[in-house]
Motif scaffolding. Structure first.
Motif, PDB file in Angstrom:
ATOM      1  N   THR A  18      44.824   3.491  35.363  1.00 53.37           N
ATOM      2  CA  THR A  18      44.366   4.105  34.959  1.00 53.37           C
ATOM      3  C   THR A  18      43.352   3.045  35.102  1.00 53.37           C
ATOM      4  OG1 THR A  18      44.530   3.493  32.607  1.00 53.37           O
ATOM      5  CG2 THR A  18      44.603   5.673  33.453  1.00 53.37           C
ATOM      6  N   THR A  19      43.428   1.055  35.565  1.00 53.02           N
ATOM      7  CA  THR A  19      42.600   0.298  35.993  1.00 53.02           C
ATOM      8  C   THR A  19      43.677  -0.350  36.759  1.00 53.02           C
ATOM      9  OG1 THR A  19      43.821  -0.568  34.345  1.00 53.02           O
ATOM     10  CG2 THR A  19      41.968   0.164  33.790  1.00 53.02           C
ATOM     11  N   ALA A  20      42.570  -0.745  37.733  1.00 50.57           N
ATOM     12  CA  ALA A  20      43.432  -2.156  39.128  1.00 50.57           C
ATOM     13  C   ALA A  20      41.976  -3.268  38.783  1.00 50.57           C
ATOM     14  CB  ALA A  20      43.179  -1.100  40.375  1.00 50.57           C
ATOM     15  N   LYS A  21      42.995  -4.094  38.870  1.00 49.53           N
ATOM     16  CA  LYS A  21      42.526  -5.011  38.415  1.00 49.53           C
ATOM     17  C   LYS A  21      43.011  -6.238  40.075  1.00 49.53           C
ATOM     18  CE  LYS A  21      42.182 -10.416  36.221  1.00 49.53           C
ATOM     19  NZ  LYS A  21      42.838 -10.632  34.800  1.00 49.53           N
ATOM     20  N   VAL A  47      44.951  11.732  39.673  1.00 49.22           N
ATOM     21  CA  VAL A  47      44.607  12.960  39.613  1.00 49.22           C
ATOM     22  C   VAL A  47      45.990  13.410  39.065  1.00 49.22           C
ATOM     23  CG1 VAL A  47      45.189  14.531  41.478  1.00 49.22           C
ATOM     24  CG2 VAL A  47      43.619  12.799  42.387  1.00 49.22           C
ATOM     25  N   SER A  48      45.700  13.988  38.468  1.00 47.22           N
ATOM     26  CA  SER A  48      47.025  14.363  37.359  1.00 47.22           C
ATOM     27  C   SER A  48      47.457  16.151  38.686  1.00 47.22           C
ATOM     28  CB  SER A  48      46.391  15.751  36.248  1.00 47.22           C
ATOM     29  OG  SER A  48      46.922  16.344  35.851  1.00 47.22           O
ATOM     30  N   LEU A  49      48.831  15.600  38.662  1.00 50.40           N
ATOM     31  CA  LEU A  49      49.295  16.901  39.685  1.00 50.40           C
ATOM     32  C   LEU A  49      49.858  18.069  39.097  1.00 50.40           C
ATOM     33  CD1 LEU A  49      51.927  14.823  40.668  1.00 50.40           C
ATOM     34  CD2 LEU A  49      50.716  15.817  42.074  1.00 50.40           C
ATOM     35  N   ARG A  50      49.518  17.968  37.652  1.00 51.66           N
ATOM     36  CA  ARG A  50      49.622  19.158  37.072  1.00 51.66           C
ATOM     37  C   ARG A  50      48.064  20.264  36.964  1.00 51.66           C
ATOM     38  NH1 ARG A  50      47.958  20.552  32.148  1.00 51.66           N
ATOM     39  NH2 ARG A  50      47.551  18.654  31.051  1.00 51.66           N
ATOM     40  N   THR A  51      46.914  19.833  36.965  1.00 59.27           N
ATOM     41  CA  THR A  51      45.724  20.213  37.090  1.00 59.27           C
ATOM     42  C   THR A  51      45.002  19.502  38.178  1.00 59.27           C
ATOM     43  OG1 THR A  51      44.638  18.640  35.709  1.00 59.27           O
ATOM     44  CG2 THR A  51      45.921  20.612  34.133  1.00 59.27           C
ATOM     45  N   GLY A  52      45.529  18.424  38.519  1.00 55.47           N
ATOM     46  CA  GLY A  52      44.437  18.633  39.510  1.00 55.47           C
ATOM     47  C   GLY A  52      43.244  17.729  39.562  1.00 55.47           C
ATOM     48  N   GLU A 110      54.527   7.307  38.222  1.00 52.87           N
ATOM     49  CA  GLU A 110      54.898   8.287  39.116  1.00 52.87           C
ATOM     50  C   GLU A 110      54.488   9.882  38.827  1.00 52.87           C
ATOM     51  OE1 GLU A 110      59.390   8.053  41.004  1.00 52.87           O
ATOM     52  OE2 GLU A 110      58.522   7.016  41.953  1.00 52.87           O
ATOM     53  N   ARG A 111      53.869  10.065  37.976  1.00 59.15           N
ATOM     54  CA  ARG A 111      52.882  10.543  37.040  1.00 59.15           C
ATOM     55  C   ARG A 111      51.998  11.483  37.370  1.00 59.15           C
ATOM     56  NH1 ARG A 111      55.836  12.026  31.851  1.00 59.15           N
ATOM     57  NH2 ARG A 111      57.335  10.363  30.983  1.00 59.15           N
ATOM     58  N   ALA A 112      51.299  10.693  38.268  1.00 63.73           N
ATOM     59  CA  ALA A 112      50.294  11.677  39.059  1.00 63.73           C
ATOM     60  C   ALA A 112      50.249  10.417  40.050  1.00 63.73           C
ATOM     61  CB  ALA A 112      49.303  10.697  37.820  1.00 63.73           C
ATOM     62  N   LEU A 113      48.797  11.268  41.402  1.00 68.01           N
ATOM     63  CA  LEU A 113      48.713  10.625  42.773  1.00 68.01           C
ATOM     64  C   LEU A 113      47.252   9.560  42.819  1.00 68.01           C
ATOM     65  CD1 LEU A 113      49.399  13.598  44.565  1.00 68.01           C
ATOM     66  CD2 LEU A 113      50.339  12.282  44.298  1.00 68.01           C
ATOM     67  N   ILE A 114      47.405   8.435  43.088  1.00 66.70           N
ATOM     68  CA  ILE A 114      46.150   7.681  43.250  1.00 66.70           C
ATOM     69  C   ILE A 114      45.339   7.676  44.845  1.00 66.70           C
ATOM     70  CG2 ILE A 114      45.040   5.406  43.825  1.00 66.70           C
ATOM     71  CD1 ILE A 114      47.563   4.254  41.862  1.00 66.70           C
ATOM     72  N   VAL A 115      44.218   8.678  44.717  1.00 64.58           N
ATOM     73  CA  VAL A 115      43.668   8.821  46.208  1.00 64.58           C
ATOM     74  C   VAL A 115      41.837   8.104  46.430  1.00 64.58           C
ATOM     75  CG1 VAL A 115      42.770  10.789  47.153  1.00 64.58           C
ATOM     76  CG2 VAL A 115      44.639  11.054  46.137  1.00 64.58           C
ATOM     77  N   VAL A 130      52.175  11.386  51.024  1.00 64.49           N
ATOM     78  CA  VAL A 130      52.427  10.875  50.087  1.00 64.49           C
ATOM     79  C   VAL A 130      53.633  11.294  50.039  1.00 64.49           C
ATOM     80  CG1 VAL A 130      51.118  11.052  48.167  1.00 64.49           C
ATOM     81  CG2 VAL A 130      53.505   8.535  48.228  1.00 64.49           C
ATOM     82  N   LEU A 131      55.317  10.480  49.724  1.00 63.97           N
ATOM     83  CA  LEU A 131      56.596  11.529  49.560  1.00 63.97           C
ATOM     84  C   LEU A 131      56.851  11.621  47.301  1.00 63.97           C
ATOM     85  CD1 LEU A 131      58.793  10.568  52.399  1.00 63.97           C
ATOM     86  CD2 LEU A 131      57.164  12.723  52.643  1.00 63.97           C
ATOM     87  N   LEU A 132      56.367  12.343  47.286  1.00 60.52           N
ATOM     88  CA  LEU A 132      56.982  12.572  45.654  1.00 60.52           C
ATOM     89  C   LEU A 132      57.232  13.800  45.369  1.00 60.52           C
ATOM     90  CD1 LEU A 132      56.636  10.382  42.794  1.00 60.52           C
ATOM     91  CD2 LEU A 132      53.850  11.692  43.031  1.00 60.52           C
ATOM     92  N   ARG A 133      58.941  13.482  44.230  1.00 62.49           N
ATOM     93  CA  ARG A 133      59.575  14.441  43.463  1.00 62.49           C
ATOM     94  C   ARG A 133      60.082  15.581  45.129  1.00 62.49           C
ATOM     95  NH1 ARG A 133      55.859  15.362  38.839  1.00 62.49           N
ATOM     96  NH2 ARG A 133      56.191  13.071  38.315  1.00 62.49           N
TER      97      ARG A 133
END
Length: 318
Positions: free
Chosen positions: A268-271, A217-222, A201-206, A145-148
């Motif tokens: 954080t949630t997916a419906k 997934v936090s881009l700052r801490t993993g 766009e502050r984190a990733l979804i894996v 994924v391309l981000l920043r």
């Protein structure tokens, strides 16, 4: 973004392969002479025989780029006609798994088990960079994924993400982001697979394919936090991910289904909203949107790959 059991053959695509004369229709097994059309654009089109496609990406122009597991080749298809050509021949012993096209025409290619990320200039068909993201053994560079300022890649054999700098110039340090928190790594086979950014766009979804779980997934801490699913127990076989606004499309390859979720802003949630099925699906792995359609690659992992094995791309309404 690849199979969940044994690794595919590295059989080389026959040099200069053009479009297949026939594409197999999954419904009924009938043969199609050329692309099938709908609303002026093909709703499915063939790929070169033996190509072994896996990843697909589409930019602003009506061209889809697809990578080959067989030899790392890249094929470009015109969505207006369904016709295309190989724009990068690849090389024996290499693979192209996940692919992502940037706005500047650079294509980021996951190299599978050789641990590399290759960058292709789609305007010239030449490689402009090769990054050794991971060692050549024990790793599987899969989706992107391309981000920043980075292209982020999953490693299906290890609990880590890799951030490769975007562009052909500037610093080339690769950032390793170990996964922690709720992340669970199965000892064998593919784990981390598709990846997208959260709506904010502050984190990733894996997605973890064998467990069928989505993680923020936090881009700052993993740190990985399991995303609460509403209306679905899991997304087993989750492969490619596509996010459009707050809508997340999860391609479940061997299930031949695309599950469609609505995300909250932070992811954080997916419906679950609906599931897309189609008789033409034949183990779709990844998808890419263009206008009002979602284009999916039929990887056909249940069909032994041979030089004359037929492959295609099918489109469904978004």
């Amino acid at each position: 973004m690849t199979r969940n059991d044994s690794r595919p053959s590295r059989r080389t695509v026959l040099g200069g392969a053009g479009l297949a004369a026939l594409a197999t229709a999954a419904a009924g097994g009938t043969a199609l002479a050329g692309p099938r059309r709908g609303a002026g654009r093909p709703t499915e089109f063939p790929l070169p025989d033996g190509f072994q496609p896996e990843g697909i990406t589409i930019g602003k122009e009506p061209y889809a780029y697809l990578g080959s597991l067989a030899n790392g080749a890249v094929y470009r298809a015109d969505l207006r006609t369904g016709r295309g050509r190989v724009v990068y021949a690849g090389a024996e012993g290499t693979s192209a798994v996940g692919v992502k096209l940037d706005h500047d025409g650079l294509l980021y290619i996951a190299g599978r088990t050789d641990g590399t990320v290759r960058v292709l200039d789609t305007h010239t068909g030449t490689l402009v960079a090769t990054h050794q993201a991971a060692p050549e053994s024990g790793h599987f560079i899969n989706d992107a994924v391309l981000l920043r300022d980075r292209a982020w890649f999953t490693d299906s054999y290890d609990s880590v993400l890799y951030g490769v700098p975007r562009g052909r110039y500037g610093p080339h340090e690769i950032r390793e982001l170990p996964l922690g928190g709720d992340w669970q790594q199965e000892p064998d086979g593919v784990n981390a697979n598709g990846v997208v950014a959260t709506p904010d766009e502050r984190a990733l979804i894996v997605v973890n394919s064998p467990l069928g779980r989505l993680y923020r997934v936090s881009l700052r801490t993993g740190r990985a936090t399991e995303i609460a699913l509403r209306g679905a127990e899991d997304v087993v076989g989750g492969d490619g991910l596509v996010r459009l606004g707050s809508t997340l499309y999860v391609v479940q390859n061997r299930q031949n289904v695309v599950s469609v979720f609505t995300l909250d802003e932070r992811g954080t949630t997916a419906k679950l909203r609906r599931r897309i099925t189609d008789p033409r699906f034949d183990v779709p792995t990844t998808a890419a949107p263009y206008r009002n359609r979602l284009y999916l690659v039929n990887a056909r992992f249940t069909t032994p790959p041979e030089p004359d094995t037929e492959y295609n791309v099918v489109a469904v309404p978004l």
